[in-house]
Scaffold this motif. Structure first.
Motif, mmCIF file in Angstrom:
data_model
loop_
_atom_site.group_PDB
_atom_site.id
_atom_site.type_symbol
_atom_site.label_atom_id
_atom_site.label_comp_id
_atom_site.label_asym_id
_atom_site.label_seq_id
_atom_site.Cartn_x
_atom_site.Cartn_y
_atom_site.Cartn_z
ATOM 1 N N ARG A 57 40.259 -52.134 -42.376
ATOM 2 C CA ARG A 57 39.217 -53.145 -42.619
ATOM 3 C C ARG A 57 37.892 -52.486 -42.995
ATOM 4 O O ARG A 57 37.081 -53.076 -43.711
ATOM 5 C CB ARG A 57 39.035 -54.019 -41.381
ATOM 6 C CG ARG A 57 40.235 -54.881 -41.012
ATOM 7 C CD ARG A 57 39.860 -55.919 -39.980
ATOM 8 N NE ARG A 57 41.006 -56.650 -39.482
ATOM 9 C CZ ARG A 57 41.634 -56.375 -38.336
ATOM 10 N NH1 ARG A 57 41.176 -55.378 -37.563
ATOM 11 N NH2 ARG A 57 42.672 -57.068 -37.952
ATOM 12 N N ALA A 58 37.679 -51.265 -42.505
ATOM 13 C CA ALA A 58 36.429 -50.573 -42.823
ATOM 14 C C ALA A 58 36.320 -50.239 -44.303
ATOM 15 O O ALA A 58 35.226 -49.936 -44.799
ATOM 16 C CB ALA A 58 36.319 -49.291 -41.992
ATOM 17 N N THR A 60 36.364 -52.243 -46.568
ATOM 18 C CA THR A 60 35.600 -53.313 -47.209
ATOM 19 C C THR A 60 34.098 -53.167 -46.986
ATOM 20 O O THR A 60 33.330 -54.012 -47.442
ATOM 21 C CB THR A 60 36.067 -54.682 -46.679
ATOM 22 O OG1 THR A 60 35.870 -54.739 -45.254
ATOM 23 C CG2 THR A 60 37.542 -54.903 -46.980
ATOM 24 N N GLN A 61 33.679 -52.119 -46.288
ATOM 25 C CA GLN A 61 32.249 -51.893 -46.095
ATOM 26 C C GLN A 61 31.579 -51.590 -47.436
ATOM 27 O O GLN A 61 32.180 -50.962 -48.310
ATOM 28 C CB GLN A 61 32.026 -50.731 -45.128
ATOM 29 C CG GLN A 61 32.521 -50.993 -43.716
ATOM 30 C CD GLN A 61 32.330 -49.790 -42.809
ATOM 31 O OE1 GLN A 61 31.859 -48.725 -43.242
ATOM 32 N NE2 GLN A 61 32.702 -49.945 -41.552
ATOM 33 N N PRO A 62 30.331 -52.026 -47.617
ATOM 34 C CA PRO A 62 29.652 -51.818 -48.910
ATOM 35 C C PRO A 62 29.605 -50.358 -49.337
ATOM 36 O O PRO A 62 29.776 -50.054 -50.530
ATOM 37 C CB PRO A 62 28.241 -52.369 -48.646
ATOM 38 C CG PRO A 62 28.428 -53.361 -47.542
ATOM 39 C CD PRO A 62 29.518 -52.819 -46.685
ATOM 40 N N VAL A 64 31.737 -47.927 -48.665
ATOM 41 C CA VAL A 64 33.057 -47.474 -49.102
ATOM 42 C C VAL A 64 33.406 -48.092 -50.450
ATOM 43 O O VAL A 64 33.944 -47.418 -51.340
ATOM 44 C CB VAL A 64 34.125 -47.829 -48.051
ATOM 45 C CG1 VAL A 64 35.506 -47.395 -48.527
ATOM 46 C CG2 VAL A 64 33.793 -47.171 -46.718
ATOM 47 N N THR A 249 32.952 -38.130 -43.307
ATOM 48 C CA THR A 249 33.470 -38.649 -42.025
ATOM 49 C C THR A 249 34.066 -37.544 -41.165
ATOM 50 O O THR A 249 34.155 -37.692 -39.940
ATOM 51 C CB THR A 249 34.547 -39.716 -42.275
ATOM 52 O OG1 THR A 249 35.642 -39.126 -43.001
ATOM 53 C CG2 THR A 249 33.996 -40.878 -43.074
ATOM 54 N N GLN A 258 34.524 -41.153 -36.584
ATOM 55 C CA GLN A 258 35.088 -42.008 -37.619
ATOM 56 C C GLN A 258 36.090 -41.252 -38.493
ATOM 57 O O GLN A 258 36.284 -41.571 -39.656
ATOM 58 C CB GLN A 258 33.967 -42.583 -38.492
ATOM 59 C CG GLN A 258 33.017 -43.499 -37.740
ATOM 60 C CD GLN A 258 32.044 -44.194 -38.668
ATOM 61 O OE1 GLN A 258 32.152 -44.109 -39.882
ATOM 62 N NE2 GLN A 258 31.075 -44.888 -38.088
ATOM 63 N N ILE A 261 38.709 -43.407 -40.033
ATOM 64 C CA ILE A 261 38.239 -44.178 -41.189
ATOM 65 C C ILE A 261 38.329 -43.308 -42.439
ATOM 66 O O ILE A 261 38.686 -43.781 -43.528
ATOM 67 C CB ILE A 261 36.796 -44.671 -40.960
ATOM 68 C CG1 ILE A 261 36.753 -45.662 -39.792
ATOM 69 C CG2 ILE A 261 36.246 -45.321 -42.226
ATOM 70 C CD1 ILE A 261 35.375 -46.199 -39.499
#
Length: 293
Positions: A57-58, A60-62, A64, A249, A258, A261
């Motif tokens: 889900r991470a 979808t962070q701006p 990334v 990361t 992280q 991620i």
């Protein structure tokens, strides 16, 4: 008879010399490709030893999404530019004598330049186009102001030029066999039927070379998409590209914890590269039907 049949069966399952010869290859592939891929895939769905989808889900962070978009744009532009220029050079080289010095020199030079990357390539461009680089200083002496040279550190300007440095020779190496596979009889047949050079390239050569061209472009895309060292040496501020974001990361103390991620982002890269290479394999198989001797 039964003993002979049993003996023959045992001989049939006895390892051959050819199989023993590929054991080092399989061992190398397992240690440096299969195991790291499994670590990335498994780690992308773990957090604190427990299964989770939070890492995915991470993605979808701006930050990334922006890094992914920048990597795709950089790879696509340099792949297409390198493919076009490299294809033209490949055709020019194919017209030279097979055993000529020029052809062998260009092929050898491209083989070296295609593998010249990383920190050494970044340093070469800094020494040439940096703020105090050789070419920048020389142009300033003749009255040409190129500015402070900060464009070299930007992903959409400097990195594109640097990536083209190894994309063009790689395209020449990959695409040259396809150009050499064009048979002279096809051109003679076109001229016999009254076709011009333009007709030959548009209706005969171009359709035959198109799968090889697209496949080579996909190969260049994956080559640029997975490059890390050159970008890391030039772009030190932020993580505008996906490989740099993954490295951040794993090494940054600001976003400590992280790592998984980063593995999810690495899994994203694996998926993109796998799709591109699958398309490349399909196109290469199609092109080999026409260009096979």
């Amino acid at each position: 008879m039964a003993d002979r049949a049993r003996t023959g069966a045992l001989r049939g399952i006895r390892p051959s010399g050819a199989l023993a010869g590929v054991v080092p290859f399989f061992a190398y592939t397992t240690v440096f490709l299969l195991i790291p891929t499994l670590v990335v895939v498994i780690g992308a769905f773990l957090s604190g030893g427990r299964p989770t989808l939070g890492n995915v889900r991470a993605l979808t962070q701006p930050a990334v999404i922006s890094a992914t978009q920048h990597s795709v744009v950089l790879s696509a532009v340099t792949a297409l530019g390198g493919a076009v220029i490299g294809a033209v050079l490949a055709y020019a080289v194919s017209t030279a004598r097979v055993d000529g010095v020029l052809r062998r020199f260009v092929a050898s030079l491209c083989g070296v330049l295609a593998q010249f990357g990383g920190v050494a390539l970044a340093f070469a461009f800094l020494a040439s186009f940096g703020a105090t680089g050789f070419l920048t200083t020389w142009l300033a002496k003749v009255g040409v102001d190129t500015g402070p040279g900060l464009w070299l550190y930007e992903w959409d300007k400097g990195l594109m030029l640097v990536y083209l440095y190894f994309q063009i020779p790689l395209m020449l190496i990959v695409f040259l066999p396809a150009v050499e596979g064009l048979r002279p009889q096809w051109r003679e047949a076109t001229e016999t039927l009254g076709g011009s050079t333009w007709v030959y390239w548009r209706r005969v050569a171009a359709p035959i070379l198109f799968p090889s061209f697209v496949g080579a472009t996909l190969l260049l895309f994956t080559n640029a998409f997975s490059a890390y060292a050159t970008a890391a040496a030039l772009v030190s501020q932020g993580s505008p590209l996906l490989p740099l974001a993954i490295g951040n990361t794993l090494t940054s103390e600001v976003i400590l914890g992280q790592e998984n991620i980063g593995k999810a982002m690495a899994l994203e890269m694996v998926v993109v590269v796998a799709v591109a290479m699958t398309l490349y394999a399909v196109l290469d198989r199609r092109a080999s039907k026409w260009l096979a001797p």
